[in-house]
Every structure is written in structure tokens, then in C-alpha cells.
Design an enzyme around this catalytic site. Structure first.
Site, PDB file in Angstrom:
ATOM      1  N   TYR A  42      27.691  27.925  33.716  1.00 22.35           N
ATOM      2  CA  TYR A  42      27.536  26.981  34.837  1.00 22.35           C
ATOM      3  C   TYR A  42      28.215  25.649  34.565  1.00 22.35           C
ATOM      4  CZ  TYR A  42      25.932  24.456  38.853  1.00 22.35           C
ATOM      5  OH  TYR A  42      25.931  23.720  40.009  1.00 22.35           O
TER       6      TYR A  42
ATOM      7  N   ARG B  13      30.388  36.325  33.038  1.00 23.67           N
ATOM      8  CA  ARG B  13      29.068  35.716  33.200  1.00 23.67           C
ATOM      9  C   ARG B  13      29.102  34.197  33.085  1.00 23.67           C
ATOM     10  NH1 ARG B  13      24.267  39.054  34.249  1.00 23.67           N
ATOM     11  NH2 ARG B  13      24.878  41.164  33.671  1.00 23.67           N
TER      12      ARG B  13
ATOM     13  N   ILE C 283      27.630  46.202  20.662  1.00 21.93           N
ATOM     14  CA  ILE C 283      26.332  45.734  21.151  1.00 21.93           C
ATOM     15  C   ILE C 283      26.200  46.348  22.529  1.00 21.93           C
ATOM     16  CG2 ILE C 283      24.962  43.731  21.833  1.00 21.93           C
ATOM     17  CD1 ILE C 283      26.275  42.200  19.529  1.00 21.93           C
TER      18      ILE C 283
ATOM     19  N   THR D 139      21.700  39.392  27.549  1.00 22.40           N
ATOM     20  CA  THR D 139      21.833  39.568  28.999  1.00 22.40           C
ATOM     21  C   THR D 139      20.965  40.716  29.482  1.00 22.40           C
ATOM     22  OG1 THR D 139      24.134  38.839  28.834  1.00 22.40           O
ATOM     23  CG2 THR D 139      23.484  39.944  30.862  1.00 22.40           C
ATOM     24  N   THR D 140      21.023  41.835  28.757  1.00 26.00           N
ATOM     25  CA  THR D 140      20.287  43.039  29.151  1.00 26.00           C
ATOM     26  C   THR D 140      18.782  42.824  29.067  1.00 26.00           C
ATOM     27  OG1 THR D 140      22.133  44.262  28.195  1.00 26.00           O
ATOM     28  CG2 THR D 140      20.205  45.545  28.829  1.00 26.00           C
TER      29      THR D 140
ATOM     30  N   LYS E 192      30.824  38.853  19.618  1.00 29.57           N
ATOM     31  CA  LYS E 192      30.665  39.950  20.570  1.00 29.57           C
ATOM     32  C   LYS E 192      31.716  39.741  21.648  1.00 29.57           C
ATOM     33  CE  LYS E 192      27.554  41.982  23.999  1.00 29.57           C
ATOM     34  NZ  LYS E 192      26.245  41.924  24.691  1.00 29.57           N
TER      35      LYS E 192
ATOM     36  N   TYR F 281      29.554  34.790  21.562  1.00 24.84           N
ATOM     37  CA  TYR F 281      29.457  35.812  22.611  1.00 24.84           C
ATOM     38  C   TYR F 281      30.417  35.429  23.725  1.00 24.84           C
ATOM     39  CZ  TYR F 281      27.115  38.895  26.055  1.00 24.84           C
ATOM     40  OH  TYR F 281      26.830  39.854  26.997  1.00 24.84           O
TER      41      TYR F 281
END
Length: 296
Positions: A110, A141, A208, A47-48, A165, A136
Site C-alpha cells: 500500500y 500483492r 513455500i 498470505t495463505t 521467497k 518476500y
């Protein structure tokens, strides 16, 4: 089972040139700095790393270059998830070819999925490669949660799904996951910088981290203190970083952390739309927290 890593894994940003192309020279500079500062693993294209606005080719090239630059000095965990199972399989196979040490697989976003669909999705990706895979779980998100029963089922039944994560912040679910695993080896990593100690107190192997982008040495030392059983030191470091962590998420990640790196003179470039520059008042509060923490 040996863990992919223990300690601080940096969720690295993807630096851009002024024309919004990926700055691979700066990527090398950032990676070298992270290794020199003691970071325990590199997570590329999470994401980052603005993976959602990288082209397919850029995404794979950032992973490839990261592996080449690191050159086996620390583990490289490639973000190769997608809301399309076929795309995630394709990217995961490529990441394995490049020499990645592990994969980070985000839940489908989505289109979401049922828990049954999640099991099929993750199983198909994991079966396509030989690399260890981390689930994850980031409901904020993706719009869905990997339920404890699902995580435990995957951990027990898919040999190379070795951990997760955890960025849900839902400690009831985390405890339930551990309960359902019933002692089966399955590594947790905190996905929230403000919850490193709580998760590690339950046996997580580390974090993380976004914080590690701007404070790699201290994030490594915080995790090291917990791994060494020095909870008092780790707690003091967690509390010391609390305001900076808050400011790093005052707008959607990675807007603040990329801004912070630019304030530090790292020249990591702009963000791609729909991410945009921070509000002026947020830049000031971020600056204040950075000064208080001693990184500006």
C-alpha cells in the site's frame, strides 16, 4: 551457511471456527498431519494464513502456538512482515522470543517504498533480531518489486538476511539477482507452485507452497526428486499437479485452498472478509481437479 530448510515448506492456512475465531485445536491437527506427511518446514501467518485479517494478538498467538506444536521437529518460519517498519520489528522480536526458527518478511504494501526505503526497512527489521530472515518478493500483492540490485545488496550486507521467497515469476530478475550476488550464499525459494522446477534448476532450495496444504507428501517428494537430481521424476510430478495448482489460484489465495481443505473433510472453517466463498462454477472445477489428482 546452513539453509533454513530444503524441500517443501507449507504456507499453512489459519483454520477458523464458525464464529470466525481462530481454531487452535484444528491448527494443531493440521500441523501434525503436515509433519507426518513429510513437510520440511512450516510457514505460519503468511498470505495463505490470512495474516492480513488476523488481529495483532491473533497473529502472534498463531505463531506462538505453531512453534509450541512443532516443538523443534521441523523449522517454523514466522510471517512477521508489515507495511509499517516499527510493527514488523515488534512482531519479529516477539516471534524470536517464541522460538521461531526464521522470519518471512513481506515487502511493504500500500504505502510501497523506494528501493532505498526497502533497504532501510529490511535492514532495520533484520538488525532487531538474531534470526535468519527471508525477503518476500510478491509484486502482485505489494505493488512493488524488490529489484535484483536491492536483493543482492541486502544479501551481501545484512548478515542475517539469508534468502528470498520469489513469487514474482520474473525469471529475468531472478537471474539478475543471482548475477549480482556473484556467488554469495543466498537461498531462493519458489513462491509459485507452478514454478518449483524452474527455480530449483537455478539452485533454489525448495518451495513455500500452497499446494502442500492439500498434497503435502507429493509436494515434498517433488522437491526431494529435484534435490536428488531426478529431474525426470520431478518434471512428471510438476506436470501432474499443473491443473490442481491452476485451480488453487482460480480465485485469490487462500479462498480455493481453504475451500479444497473443507471439501476434503478437514473442517478448517470459513474465510474472513473481504475474502468470501468461491463462485459455484469454480468450486466445481476445483473439485474436478482434486478428483483427477487423487485427493478427493
Amino acid at each position: 551457511m546452513e539453509s533454513i530448510f530444503e524441500g517443501s515448506g507449507v504456507a499453512l492456512i489459519t483454520p477458523m471456527n464458525d464464529d470466525l475465531t481462530v481454531n487452535y485445536e484444528k491448527l494443531e491437527e493440521l500441523i501434525e498431519e503436515q509433519i507426518a506427511e513429510g513437510t520440511d518446514a512450516l510457514i505460519a501467518c503468511g498470505t495463505t494464513g490470512e495474516a492480513s485479517t488476523l488481529t495483532h494478538e491473533e497473529h502472534l498467538k498463531v505463531i506462538q502456538r505453531s512453534v509450541e506444536i512443532v516443538n523443534h521437529r521441523i523449522p517454523v518460519v514466522a510471517g512477521s512482515g508489515s507495511n509499517s517498519t516499527d510493527t514488523a520489528v515488534e512482531m519479529s522480536i516477539e516471534a524470536e522470543k517464541y522460538g521461531s526458527d526464521a522470519l518471512l518478511l513481506v515487502s511493504p504494501y500500500y504505502n510501497k517504498a523506494t528501493q532505498k526505503g526497502l533497504i532501510h526497512h529490511y535492514t532495520e527489521i533484520a538488525n532487531a533480531v538474531k534470526l535468519p530472515c527471508l525477503l518476500y518478493n510478491i509484486p502482485s500483492r505489494t505493488g512493488l518489486t524488490i529489484q535484483p540490485e536491492t536483493a543482492a545488496y541486502l544479501g551481501k550486507n545484512v548478515p542475517n538476511i539469508v534468502g528470498m521467497k520469489e513469487a514474482s515469476g520474473n525469471f529475468t530478475n531472478i537471474l539478475r539477482t543471482l548475477e549480482f550476488l556473484d556467488g554469495h550464499e543466498f537461498d531462493l525459494y519458489s513462491g509459485n507452485d507452478d514454478q518449483i522446477i524452474p527455480l530449483m534448476s537455478l539452485g533454489a532450495k525448495g518451495v513455500i507452497s500452497v499446494l502442500a496444504c492439500v498434497a503435502p507428501r507429493k509436494t515434498h517428494e517433488l522437491c526431494r526428486a529435484m534435490l536428488d537430481g531426478d529431474v525426470r521424476k520431478a518434471a512428471a510430478m510438476q506436470i501432474e499437479a499443473a491443473e490442481l495448482i491452476h485451480q488453487l489460484f482460480i480465485e485469490v489465495n487462500p479462498i480455493p485452498v481453504k475451500t479444497a481443505l473443507n471439501l476434503m473433510g478437514k473442517e478448517v472453517g470459513p474465510l474472513r472478509l473481504p475474502l468470501c466463498e468461491m463462485e459455484p462454477e469454480h468450486i466445481e472445477s476445483l473439485k474436478s481437479a482434486m478428483k483427477e489428482y487423487g485427493i478427493l
